[in-house]
Design a protein around this motif. Structure first.
Motif, PDB file in Angstrom:
ATOM      1  N   SER A   1     -42.791  44.023  10.734  1.00  0.00           N
ATOM      2  CA  SER A   1     -42.618  45.220   9.917  1.00  0.00           C
ATOM      3  C   SER A   1     -41.866  46.258  10.746  1.00  0.00           C
ATOM      4  O   SER A   1     -41.971  46.275  11.980  1.00  0.00           O
ATOM      5  N   THR A   2     -41.121  47.113  10.078  1.00  0.00           N
ATOM      6  CA  THR A   2     -40.378  48.150  10.802  1.00  0.00           C
ATOM      7  C   THR A   2     -41.296  49.055  11.622  1.00  0.00           C
ATOM      8  O   THR A   2     -40.989  49.351  12.789  1.00  0.00           O
ATOM      9  N   PRO A   3     -42.439  49.501  11.081  1.00  0.00           N
ATOM     10  CA  PRO A   3     -43.331  50.356  11.880  1.00  0.00           C
ATOM     11  C   PRO A   3     -43.798  49.695  13.180  1.00  0.00           C
ATOM     12  O   PRO A   3     -44.057  50.389  14.167  1.00  0.00           O
ATOM     13  N   TYR A   4     -43.887  48.356  13.179  1.00  0.00           N
ATOM     14  CA  TYR A   4     -44.355  47.663  14.383  1.00  0.00           C
ATOM     15  C   TYR A   4     -43.407  47.884  15.563  1.00  0.00           C
ATOM     16  O   TYR A   4     -43.832  47.913  16.718  1.00  0.00           O
ATOM     17  N   LEU A   5     -42.121  48.050  15.275  1.00  0.00           N
ATOM     18  CA  LEU A   5     -41.146  48.249  16.352  1.00  0.00           C
ATOM     19  C   LEU A   5     -41.445  49.504  17.162  1.00  0.00           C
ATOM     20  O   LEU A   5     -41.119  49.582  18.349  1.00  0.00           O
ATOM     21  N   TYR A   6     -42.085  50.476  16.494  1.00  0.00           N
ATOM     22  CA  TYR A   6     -42.384  51.734  17.179  1.00  0.00           C
ATOM     23  C   TYR A   6     -43.493  51.594  18.222  1.00  0.00           C
ATOM     24  O   TYR A   6     -43.751  52.532  18.981  1.00  0.00           O
ATOM     25  N   LYS A   7     -44.120  50.448  18.286  1.00  0.00           N
ATOM     26  CA  LYS A   7     -45.080  50.192  19.361  1.00  0.00           C
ATOM     27  C   LYS A   7     -44.364  50.040  20.701  1.00  0.00           C
ATOM     28  O   LYS A   7     -44.962  50.206  21.763  1.00  0.00           O
ATOM     29  N   PHE A   8     -43.059  49.706  20.628  1.00  0.00           N
ATOM     30  CA  PHE A   8     -42.298  49.428  21.846  1.00  0.00           C
ATOM     31  C   PHE A   8     -41.106  50.360  22.058  1.00  0.00           C
ATOM     32  O   PHE A   8     -40.654  50.533  23.187  1.00  0.00           O
ATOM     33  N   PHE A   9     -40.601  50.953  20.965  1.00  0.00           N
ATOM     34  CA  PHE A   9     -39.427  51.825  21.067  1.00  0.00           C
ATOM     35  C   PHE A   9     -39.620  53.033  20.159  1.00  0.00           C
ATOM     36  O   PHE A   9     -40.132  52.897  19.052  1.00  0.00           O
ATOM     37  N   ASP A  10     -39.179  54.200  20.620  1.00  0.00           N
ATOM     38  CA  ASP A  10     -39.373  55.384  19.779  1.00  0.00           C
ATOM     39  C   ASP A  10     -38.231  55.615  18.794  1.00  0.00           C
ATOM     40  O   ASP A  10     -38.309  56.509  17.947  1.00  0.00           O
ATOM     41  N   SER A  11     -37.162  54.791  18.877  1.00  0.00           N
ATOM     42  CA  SER A  11     -36.035  54.938  17.957  1.00  0.00           C
ATOM     43  C   SER A  11     -35.076  53.762  18.117  1.00  0.00           C
ATOM     44  O   SER A  11     -35.192  52.979  19.064  1.00  0.00           O
ATOM     45  N   LYS A  12     -34.119  53.673  17.202  1.00  0.00           N
ATOM     46  CA  LYS A  12     -33.073  52.654  17.342  1.00  0.00           C
ATOM     47  C   LYS A  12     -32.247  52.924  18.596  1.00  0.00           C
ATOM     48  O   LYS A  12     -31.804  51.992  19.277  1.00  0.00           O
ATOM     49  N   GLN A  13     -32.049  54.195  18.913  1.00  0.00           N
ATOM     50  CA  GLN A  13     -31.274  54.523  20.108  1.00  0.00           C
ATOM     51  C   GLN A  13     -31.924  53.958  21.362  1.00  0.00           C
ATOM     52  O   GLN A  13     -31.236  53.504  22.279  1.00  0.00           O
ATOM     53  N   ALA A  14     -33.257  53.978  21.418  1.00  0.00           N
ATOM     54  CA  ALA A  14     -33.962  53.441  22.586  1.00  0.00           C
ATOM     55  C   ALA A  14     -33.657  51.955  22.759  1.00  0.00           C
ATOM     56  O   ALA A  14     -33.516  51.462  23.886  1.00  0.00           O
ATOM     57  N   ILE A  15     -33.560  51.245  21.643  1.00  0.00           N
ATOM     58  CA  ILE A  15     -33.191  49.823  21.695  1.00  0.00           C
ATOM     59  C   ILE A  15     -31.734  49.693  22.131  1.00  0.00           C
ATOM     60  O   ILE A  15     -31.391  48.872  22.984  1.00  0.00           O
ATOM     61  N   GLY A  16     -30.889  50.532  21.541  1.00  0.00           N
ATOM     62  CA  GLY A  16     -29.472  50.506  21.895  1.00  0.00           C
ATOM     63  C   GLY A  16     -29.245  50.800  23.365  1.00  0.00           C
ATOM     64  O   GLY A  16     -28.420  50.161  24.018  1.00  0.00           O
ATOM     65  N   GLU A  17     -29.991  51.763  23.901  1.00  0.00           N
ATOM     66  CA  GLU A  17     -29.845  52.112  25.316  1.00  0.00           C
ATOM     67  C   GLU A  17     -30.226  50.951  26.219  1.00  0.00           C
ATOM     68  O   GLU A  17     -29.586  50.703  27.244  1.00  0.00           O
TER      69      GLU A  17
END
Length: 209
Positions: A55-71
């Motif tokens: 689920s999309t909310p689950y990603l926030y357990k590891f990253f605070d935004s798409k930018q954090a993943i991009g970085e």
């Protein structure tokens, strides 16, 4: 990616939870594949989550935004450039040749990224436009490489010792940006290898004067 790799997130902003968690790497793997296929800007968190049945909310357990993943992915991409430059300069003992290889290596890798991995080039471009921390760390690493070469050249007597070390190295590092800045490479529309060599030669002449 053709094969799974581990993306180091140490020092990357916007990270949450345990750094070495397996799920984090799965998310980064899915994001990397989407960024390469569709581009960073066109990829959503929902796209990444769907690719690995989360689920999309689950990603926030590891990253605070798409930018954090991009970085995180951008940091890895820029890290491969640094590795190639380091390998190139390690193959010669001459500080003069090392300096020349820094300019040539950064230009060559930046041009290859633009032509062979355009979507990843666009990711790096976003890091420039938005001032990501991954870019700051890359620039600092380039500065440290140059500083190491200048110190070696001064210790061997090949480079002059009159100008302030930090000022000299920061100026040279800024010059290298002309050859890996994504927007400048796009505007040039062709390889800047000759220009990179010419700039390196100007720097070398000033260091050996």
């Amino acid at each position: 990616m053709d094969q799974e790799i581990t993306i180091d997130v140490s020092g990357v902003s916007g990270q949450r939870g345990p750094a070495d968690h397996k799920r984090r790497q799965q998310i980064l793997q899915a994001a990397d594949e989407h960024f390469r296929l569709y581009g960073y800007r066109k990829t959503t968190l929902a796209d990444i989550a769907k690719a690995i049945n989360l689920s999309t909310p689950y990603l926030y357990k590891f990253f605070d935004s798409k930018q954090a993943i991009g970085e995180a992915i951008c940091s890895h991409c820029l890290g491969t450039i640094l590795t190639e430059v380091e390998q190139s300069i390690a193959a010669t003992r001459s500080p003069v040749e090392k300096m020349r290889r820094v300019f040539i290596g950064l230009e060559s890798r930046g041009w290859r990224l633009l032509n062979e991995q355009r979507k990843m080039h666009d990711l790096v471009s976003a890091s420039f436009e938005e001032g990501w921390g991954s870019l700051d760390r890359f620039k600092e690493a380039v500065f440290q490489i140059i500083r190491r070469i200048v110190v070696q050249g001064r210790e061997s007597g090949e480079f002059e010792r009159k100008t302030p070390l930090e000022e000299t190295c920061r100026t040279i590092a800024r010059m290298t940006e002309l050859f890996f800045h994504p927007t400048l490479l796009e505007q040039a529309g062709k390889s800047q290898e000759e220009e990179a060599v010419a700039a390196a030669n100007v720097v070398i002449r000033s260091l050996t004067a």
